[in-house]
Design a protein around this motif. Structure first.
Motif, short mmCIF file in Angstrom:
data_model
loop_
_atom_site.label_atom_id
_atom_site.label_comp_id
_atom_site.label_asym_id
_atom_site.label_seq_id
_atom_site.Cartn_x
_atom_site.Cartn_y
_atom_site.Cartn_z
N SER B 14 14.77 -0.28 5.91
CA SER B 14 14.58 -1.74 6.01
C SER B 14 13.14 -2.10 5.66
O SER B 14 12.88 -3.08 4.96
CB SER B 14 14.93 -2.20 7.41
N ILE B 15 12.19 -1.27 6.10
CA ILE B 15 10.79 -1.56 5.75
C ILE B 15 10.60 -1.49 4.25
O ILE B 15 9.94 -2.35 3.63
CB ILE B 15 9.86 -0.57 6.48
N CYS B 16 11.23 -0.49 3.62
CA CYS B 16 11.09 -0.38 2.16
C CYS B 16 11.64 -1.62 1.48
O CYS B 16 11.05 -2.12 0.52
CB CYS B 16 11.85 0.84 1.66
N LEU B 17 12.76 -2.13 2.02
CA LEU B 17 13.35 -3.31 1.37
C LEU B 17 12.43 -4.51 1.53
O LEU B 17 12.24 -5.29 0.60
CB LEU B 17 14.72 -3.60 1.98
N ILE B 18 11.81 -4.63 2.72
CA ILE B 18 10.90 -5.76 2.91
C ILE B 18 9.77 -5.68 1.90
O ILE B 18 9.41 -6.65 1.22
CB ILE B 18 10.34 -5.74 4.35
N LEU B 19 9.24 -4.45 1.72
CA LEU B 19 8.06 -4.33 0.87
C LEU B 19 8.44 -4.38 -0.60
O LEU B 19 7.57 -4.56 -1.46
CB LEU B 19 7.34 -3.01 1.16
N LYS B 20 9.75 -4.19 -0.91
CA LYS B 20 10.10 -4.08 -2.33
C LYS B 20 9.84 -5.38 -3.06
O LYS B 20 9.45 -5.40 -4.22
CB LYS B 20 11.58 -3.71 -2.45
N LYS B 21 10.04 -6.50 -2.33
CA LYS B 21 9.89 -7.80 -3.03
C LYS B 21 8.44 -8.01 -3.41
O LYS B 21 8.12 -8.28 -4.57
CB LYS B 21 10.37 -8.92 -2.12
N THR B 22 7.53 -7.85 -2.45
CA THR B 22 6.15 -8.26 -2.73
C THR B 22 5.45 -7.20 -3.57
O THR B 22 5.02 -7.47 -4.67
CB THR B 22 5.43 -8.46 -1.40
N PRO B 24 6.17 -3.35 -4.94
CA PRO B 24 7.11 -2.22 -4.94
C PRO B 24 6.44 -0.87 -4.77
O PRO B 24 7.07 0.06 -4.28
CB PRO B 24 7.79 -2.32 -6.31
N GLU B 25 5.14 -0.73 -5.13
CA GLU B 25 4.56 0.62 -5.01
C GLU B 25 4.50 1.05 -3.56
O GLU B 25 4.70 2.21 -3.21
CB GLU B 25 3.16 0.64 -5.64
N PHE B 26 4.28 0.07 -2.64
CA PHE B 26 4.22 0.46 -1.23
C PHE B 26 5.60 0.91 -0.75
O PHE B 26 5.71 1.80 0.09
CB PHE B 26 3.73 -0.72 -0.39
N SER B 27 6.67 0.32 -1.28
CA SER B 27 8.00 0.74 -0.80
C SER B 27 8.23 2.20 -1.19
O SER B 27 8.79 2.97 -0.41
CB SER B 27 9.07 -0.14 -1.41
N MET B 28 7.75 2.62 -2.37
CA MET B 28 7.91 4.03 -2.73
C MET B 28 7.13 4.91 -1.77
O MET B 28 7.61 5.93 -1.28
CB MET B 28 7.44 4.25 -4.16
N LEU B 29 5.88 4.47 -1.45
CA LEU B 29 5.04 5.29 -0.57
C LEU B 29 5.64 5.36 0.83
O LEU B 29 5.65 6.42 1.46
CB LEU B 29 3.63 4.71 -0.54
N VAL B 30 6.21 4.25 1.31
CA VAL B 30 6.80 4.28 2.65
C VAL B 30 7.99 5.24 2.64
O VAL B 30 8.16 6.05 3.57
CB VAL B 30 7.22 2.85 3.08
N SER B 31 8.79 5.23 1.58
CA SER B 31 9.96 6.15 1.58
C SER B 31 9.48 7.59 1.51
O SER B 31 10.06 8.48 2.15
CB SER B 31 10.84 5.83 0.37
N LEU B 32 8.40 7.84 0.78
CA LEU B 32 7.88 9.22 0.73
C LEU B 32 7.41 9.66 2.11
O LEU B 32 7.73 10.76 2.59
CB LEU B 32 6.72 9.27 -0.27
N VAL B 33 6.66 8.78 2.79
CA VAL B 33 6.15 9.16 4.11
C VAL B 33 7.30 9.34 5.09
O VAL B 33 7.30 10.25 5.92
CB VAL B 33 5.16 8.09 4.61
#
Lengths: 65, 129
Positions: B14-22, B24-33
């Motif tokens: 869910s965090i990745c989805l929130i960050l995907k809109k604004t 997207p690079e952070f959503s990749m990093l959150v999924s990696l972590v």
């Protein structure tokens, strides 16, 4: 290695996004891009430390020397 | 332990989805972590499995080289998959395929001595008939 690492990085991401929007609305696109770049670099530093720890753990676990 | 992993992964998605809109690079990093944290949690329960396997090899005096090669290829598979799936999630399957190719080559390089042993065994069998 704890769970709040995910929330820390999510918090940085959200703060950078909000800062980006504020700077863009106030007409300073360059600062906005630089701010998001700075946020990304901070998160990358955190993640590189975690990834090196992961590699060490996997080397010891699976005997990959 | 399973329930904590399920809950944690749903929160991370869910965090990745929130960050995907604004951004997207952070959503990749959150999924990696998230992947790294979940692996750190799981690692505690992997050690007993390896202890049992090592005990088997010592009890039935199997050749230790084969088991250690299998373990190494397991580690390589895990790392390769972690990286290539992260790349696929963020949409870059070309890079993901390159990582998988590297992993395959590494495993083949590591398993070469086993092929030689296999060839010798087959040769001995054929010779006996």
């Amino acid at each position: 290695m704890d769970v709040d690492l995910i929330f820390k990085i999510a918090a940085i991401g959200i703060i950078v996004a909000v800062l980006n929007q504020v700077l863009v609305r106030s007409g300073r696109e360059e600062q906005a891009m630089l701010t998001s770049l700075a946020g990304l670099i901070v998160v990358l530093f955190i993640i590189v430390a975690q990834i090196s720890k992961l590699f060490e753990t996997i080397k010891n676990l699976f005997g990959l020397y | 332990m399973l329930f904590s992993i399920v809950g944690l992964s749903l929160i991370a998605v869910s965090i990745c989805l929130i960050l995907k809109k604004t951004n997207p690079e952070f959503s990749m990093l959150v999924s990696l972590v998230a992947g790294i944290v979940i692996f750190a949690i799981i690692i505690g329960s992997i050690y007993p499995i390896f202890d049992v396997i090592n005990k088997w090899t010592s009890d039935f005096n199997l050749n230790n080289i084969y088991i250690s090669t299998v373990m190494k290829s397991l580690g390589i598979c895990y790392l390769t998959q972690l990286a290539s799936e992260t790349c696929k999630d963020s949409g870059y399957s070309a890079i993901a395929i390159k990582i998988e190719l590297t992993g395959k080559i590494t495993i083949i390089l590591m398993a070469l001595p086993m092929f030689l042993d296999l060839m010798q065994i087959i040769q001995r069998m054929v010779y006996l008939n």
